[in-house]
Scaffold this motif. Structure first.
Motif, short mmCIF file in Angstrom:
data_model
loop_
_atom_site.label_atom_id
_atom_site.label_comp_id
_atom_site.label_asym_id
_atom_site.label_seq_id
_atom_site.Cartn_x
_atom_site.Cartn_y
_atom_site.Cartn_z
N ALA A 1 -8.97 17.35 -2.39
CA ALA A 1 -9.88 16.85 -3.42
C ALA A 1 -9.11 16.07 -4.48
O ALA A 1 -9.57 15.03 -4.97
N LEU A 2 -7.92 16.56 -4.82
CA LEU A 2 -7.07 15.88 -5.79
C LEU A 2 -6.62 14.52 -5.25
O LEU A 2 -6.61 13.52 -5.97
N PHE A 3 -6.25 14.49 -3.97
CA PHE A 3 -5.86 13.23 -3.33
C PHE A 3 -7.01 12.22 -3.38
O PHE A 3 -6.81 11.05 -3.73
N GLN A 4 -8.21 12.66 -3.02
CA GLN A 4 -9.36 11.76 -2.99
C GLN A 4 -9.71 11.26 -4.38
O GLN A 4 -10.04 10.08 -4.56
N LYS A 5 -9.62 12.14 -5.36
CA LYS A 5 -9.94 11.77 -6.75
C LYS A 5 -9.01 10.67 -7.26
O LYS A 5 -9.43 9.79 -8.01
N ASN A 6 -7.74 10.73 -6.84
CA ASN A 6 -6.74 9.79 -7.33
C ASN A 6 -6.45 8.66 -6.34
O ASN A 6 -5.53 7.86 -6.56
N GLY A 7 -7.20 8.62 -5.25
CA GLY A 7 -7.03 7.56 -4.28
C GLY A 7 -5.69 7.60 -3.57
O GLY A 7 -5.11 6.55 -3.26
N VAL A 8 -5.20 8.80 -3.31
CA VAL A 8 -3.90 8.97 -2.66
C VAL A 8 -4.09 9.31 -1.20
O VAL A 8 -4.85 10.22 -0.86
N ASN A 9 -3.38 8.59 -0.33
CA ASN A 9 -3.37 8.89 1.10
C ASN A 9 -1.98 9.39 1.47
O ASN A 9 -1.04 8.59 1.53
N PRO A 10 -1.80 10.70 1.70
CA PRO A 10 -0.45 11.23 1.96
C PRO A 10 0.19 10.67 3.22
O PRO A 10 1.39 10.74 3.40
N CYS B 1 3.54 6.67 6.25
CA CYS B 1 3.90 6.66 7.68
C CYS B 1 3.37 5.42 8.39
O CYS B 1 3.89 5.06 9.45
N LEU B 2 2.34 4.78 7.82
CA LEU B 2 1.70 3.67 8.52
C LEU B 2 2.65 2.51 8.80
O LEU B 2 2.68 2.00 9.92
N PRO B 3 3.45 2.05 7.80
CA PRO B 3 4.38 0.96 8.11
C PRO B 3 5.36 1.33 9.22
O PRO B 3 5.74 0.48 10.03
N ILE B 4 5.78 2.60 9.27
CA ILE B 4 6.70 3.04 10.32
C ILE B 4 6.02 2.97 11.68
O ILE B 4 6.59 2.49 12.66
N LEU B 5 4.77 3.43 11.75
CA LEU B 5 4.02 3.41 13.01
C LEU B 5 3.83 1.98 13.52
O LEU B 5 3.89 1.74 14.72
N LYS C 1 0.84 -1.21 0.00
CA LYS C 1 0.00 0.00 0.00
C LYS C 1 0.87 1.26 0.00
O LYS C 1 0.56 2.24 -0.67
N GLN C 2 1.98 1.22 0.75
CA GLN C 2 2.90 2.35 0.80
C GLN C 2 3.51 2.62 -0.57
O GLN C 2 3.59 3.77 -1.02
N LEU C 3 3.95 1.56 -1.26
CA LEU C 3 4.55 1.71 -2.58
C LEU C 3 3.55 2.26 -3.59
O LEU C 3 3.88 3.14 -4.39
N LYS C 4 2.32 1.74 -3.55
CA LYS C 4 1.30 2.22 -4.48
C LYS C 4 0.95 3.68 -4.22
O LYS C 4 0.77 4.46 -5.15
N SER C 5 0.88 4.04 -2.94
CA SER C 5 0.58 5.43 -2.59
C SER C 5 1.71 6.34 -3.03
O SER C 5 1.48 7.45 -3.53
N SER C 6 2.96 5.88 -2.85
CA SER C 6 4.12 6.67 -3.28
C SER C 6 4.12 6.89 -4.78
O SER C 6 4.38 8.00 -5.26
N LYS C 7 3.79 5.84 -5.54
CA LYS C 7 3.74 5.95 -6.99
C LYS C 7 2.63 6.90 -7.42
O LYS C 7 2.80 7.75 -8.32
N ALA C 8 1.45 6.77 -6.77
CA ALA C 8 0.33 7.66 -7.11
C ALA C 8 0.66 9.11 -6.79
O ALA C 8 0.30 10.03 -7.54
N MET C 9 1.37 9.32 -5.66
CA MET C 9 1.77 10.68 -5.28
C MET C 9 2.72 11.27 -6.32
O MET C 9 2.61 12.46 -6.67
N GLN C 10 3.64 10.46 -6.84
CA GLN C 10 4.55 10.93 -7.87
C GLN C 10 3.81 11.34 -9.13
O GLN C 10 4.13 12.34 -9.77
N GLU C 11 2.79 10.56 -9.49
CA GLU C 11 2.05 10.82 -10.72
C GLU C 11 1.26 12.13 -10.69
O GLU C 11 1.05 12.76 -11.73
N ILE C 12 0.80 12.53 -9.50
CA ILE C 12 0.00 13.76 -9.42
C ILE C 12 0.82 14.98 -9.02
O ILE C 12 0.25 16.06 -8.82
N GLN C 13 2.15 14.82 -8.90
CA GLN C 13 2.99 15.95 -8.53
C GLN C 13 2.83 17.15 -9.46
O GLN C 13 2.75 18.29 -9.00
N PRO C 14 2.75 16.96 -10.80
CA PRO C 14 2.55 18.12 -11.68
C PRO C 14 1.26 18.88 -11.37
O PRO C 14 1.23 20.12 -11.41
N GLN C 15 0.20 18.15 -11.03
CA GLN C 15 -1.07 18.79 -10.70
C GLN C 15 -0.98 19.55 -9.38
O GLN C 15 -1.57 20.62 -9.22
#
Length: 257
Positions: free
Chosen positions: A119-128, A132-136, A80-94
């Motif tokens: 709203a952008l995070f929710q639209k793309n299914g990104v949890n910023p 941190c969750l694996p670390i916690l 989940k962390q890797l997928k979120s990281s990849k999704a975060m990278q993809e929306i960086q231009p936006q």
């Protein structure tokens, strides 16, 4: 990412603090009381002892096996962390466009920026906060692992390879390998990012160097059994990241076509 850096530093500081606090000199047994002992420390101590007995009282090999089991159990969180990281990278231009659009520093504009970003995070299914969750989850396990090592006499006195599990590595090999594996794992997490994305996320570059240094320095002073946990766990993470990212990158390439 800045929050992740601060959180990681704070949790490692907590590890150092708790390592020297309460009950560390008391043996852990099935009769130990308290939530921390009953649900964290003793189960790990029992698990390590159980596998050690299976392997002819080889506690070092037992720690390797238990570490792999723990990392395997955490695999869904790491995916989940890797997928979120990849999704975060993809929306960086936006995200950059939004920052440029709402560049004014007044409270109303900044509030609008936060709303649009969420709203952008929710639209793309990104949890910023997914990173941190694996670390916690891992930090209580790491602290419990330290207590299990120090409070189980058989583990503390047992030798494995060139080091004694209850003492720091005299040749600093484990700390160096732990730091190197951490650096490689962080580097793999950043693989595929464009230079533009890297420039927009300087905190990730900071994390790339800060995490290995913290892990390496901590491993120098802590028992080798804990450093062994880090080495095996980080090598597992490197392999996991390679195998998970490969199909993700193929999917990205297919989508681009």
């Amino acid at each position: 990412m800045r929050k992740k850096v601060i959180l990681t530093a704070a949790l490692i500081g907590l590890l150092v603090l708790l390592a020297g606090c309460g009950q560390i000199n008391e043996d852990i047994t099935s009769d130990s009381t308290g939530f921390w002992n009953v649900y964290f420390v003793y189960p790990l101590s029992w698990l390590i002892t159980y596998f050690a007995e299976l392997f002819g009282n080889d506690y070092g090999l037992s720690i390797v096996v238990v570490t792999i089991l723990i990392r395997s159990a955490l695999l869904p969180l790491n995916i989940k962390q890797l997928k979120s990281s990849k999704a975060m990278q993809e929306i960086q231009p936006q995200i950059t466009e939004l920052k440029q659009k709402y560049s004014s520093k007044d409270a109303k504009t900044q509030q609008k920026l936060q709303q649009e970003t969420m709203a952008l995070f929710q639209k793309n299914g990104v949890n910023p906060m997914a990173g941190c969750l694996p670390i916690l989850v891992q930090m209580p396990i790491l602290i419990a692992f330290y207590h299990a090592i120090m409070r189980t006499a058989e583990i503390e006195k047992h030798e494995f390879l060139w080091f004694q599990l209850g003492q720091p590595d005299p040749y600093f090999i484990l700390p160096i390998v732990a730091a190197g594996a951490t650096f490689l794992q962080q580097k793999l997490m950043m693989a595929g990012m464009s230079n533009q994305s890297n420039n927009m996320m300087p905190q990730m570059t900071m994390m790339l160097y800060m995490m290995p240094i913290m892990i390496g320095v901590t491993a120098i002073f802590f028992p080798s059994a804990l450093a062994l946990y880090w080495v095996v766990g980080n090598i597992f993470m490197v392999a996991q990241t390679v195998f998970i990212r490969r199909p993700m990158m193929k999917d990205a390439g297919g989508n681009e076509k």
